[in-house]
Design a protein around this motif. Structure first.
Motif, PDB file in Angstrom:
ATOM      1  N   ASN A   1       7.122  12.892  21.568  1.00 17.98           N
ATOM      2  CA  ASN A   1       7.429  14.251  22.027  1.00 17.98           C
ATOM      3  C   ASN A   1       8.541  14.866  21.185  1.00 17.98           C
ATOM      4  O   ASN A   1       8.504  16.056  20.875  1.00 17.98           O
ATOM      5  N   ALA A   2       9.536  14.059  20.798  1.00 16.99           N
ATOM      6  CA  ALA A   2      10.624  14.563  19.953  1.00 16.99           C
ATOM      7  C   ALA A   2      10.101  14.966  18.574  1.00 16.99           C
ATOM      8  O   ALA A   2      10.543  15.976  18.018  1.00 16.99           O
TER       9      ALA A   2
ATOM     10  N   SER B   1      10.120  14.979  26.212  1.00 12.85           N
ATOM     11  CA  SER B   1      10.878  13.962  25.496  1.00 12.85           C
ATOM     12  C   SER B   1      12.043  13.471  26.343  1.00 12.85           C
ATOM     13  O   SER B   1      12.294  12.265  26.445  1.00 12.85           O
TER      14      SER B   1
ATOM     15  N   ASN C   1       1.052  12.006  27.597  1.00  9.35           N
ATOM     16  CA  ASN C   1       1.983  12.330  28.684  1.00  9.35           C
ATOM     17  C   ASN C   1       1.249  12.340  30.025  1.00  9.35           C
ATOM     18  O   ASN C   1       1.716  11.763  31.002  1.00  9.35           O
TER      19      ASN C   1
ATOM     20  N   PHE D   1       8.895   9.099  24.111  1.00  8.89           N
ATOM     21  CA  PHE D   1      10.116   9.866  23.844  1.00  8.89           C
ATOM     22  C   PHE D   1      10.108  10.308  22.383  1.00  8.89           C
ATOM     23  O   PHE D   1      10.310  11.487  22.064  1.00  8.89           O
TER      24      PHE D   1
END
Length: 146
Positions: free
Chosen positions: A137-138, A91, A12, A134
């Motif tokens: 992170n999810a 996310s 990130n 995405f």
């Protein structure tokens, strides 16, 4: 269990930091990605180039938050709910950047001089990495929720 969240925080930080550089520092390069060569002389091009600095400004604090959480481990980040909320936030940040390219992709990418090519060059890389981050992170958020 800390390896994956730390890796995702690092990714990130690198991605959002890179977006800051791309949009706020390398605005001329960004213009070349977004505007076809034949349209770069258009009087609106410098305005577009200057306006993408806002995108960098949005990405910088998200990247800095990732660095802060990774390096300093503030006490609030030790709370399970705080970690869950923050990974859901990251996310959503990646999803929003991925999702806004979907309608452009569905139209076939660049249409004449409008839009940008989603399935080639730097925009493909951006599209794929935002999708992957995405999901990453999810996944961390789902692991925390389980």
């Amino acid at each position: 269990m800390r390896f994956l969240p730390d890796l995702v925080l690092l990714l990130n930080a690198l991605w959002f930091g890179g977006a800051f550089i791309q949009f706020s520092i390398a605005q001329g390069n960004t213009l070349k990605i977004l505007v076809p060569r034949e349209e770069r002389g258009n009087p609106i091009a410098p305005t577009l180039s200057a306006s993408v600095a806002f995108l960098g400004g949005i990405n910088l604090p998200i990247g800095l938050l990732s660095v802060y959480l990774l390096l300093f481990r503030p006490p609030f980040f030790g709370a399970h709910d705080a970690q869950l909320a923050l990974f859901l936030f990251f996310s959503a940040c990646h999803f929003s950047q991925f999702a806004y390219n979907l309608p452009i992709l569905m139209r076939g990418g660049r249409v004449g001089v409008a839009y940008w090519p989603v399935l080639k060059g730097p925009m493909l890389r951006i599209f794929v990495i935002d999708a992957a981050l995405f999901v990453a992170n999810a996944i961390v958020a789902m692991m925390l929720a389980a």
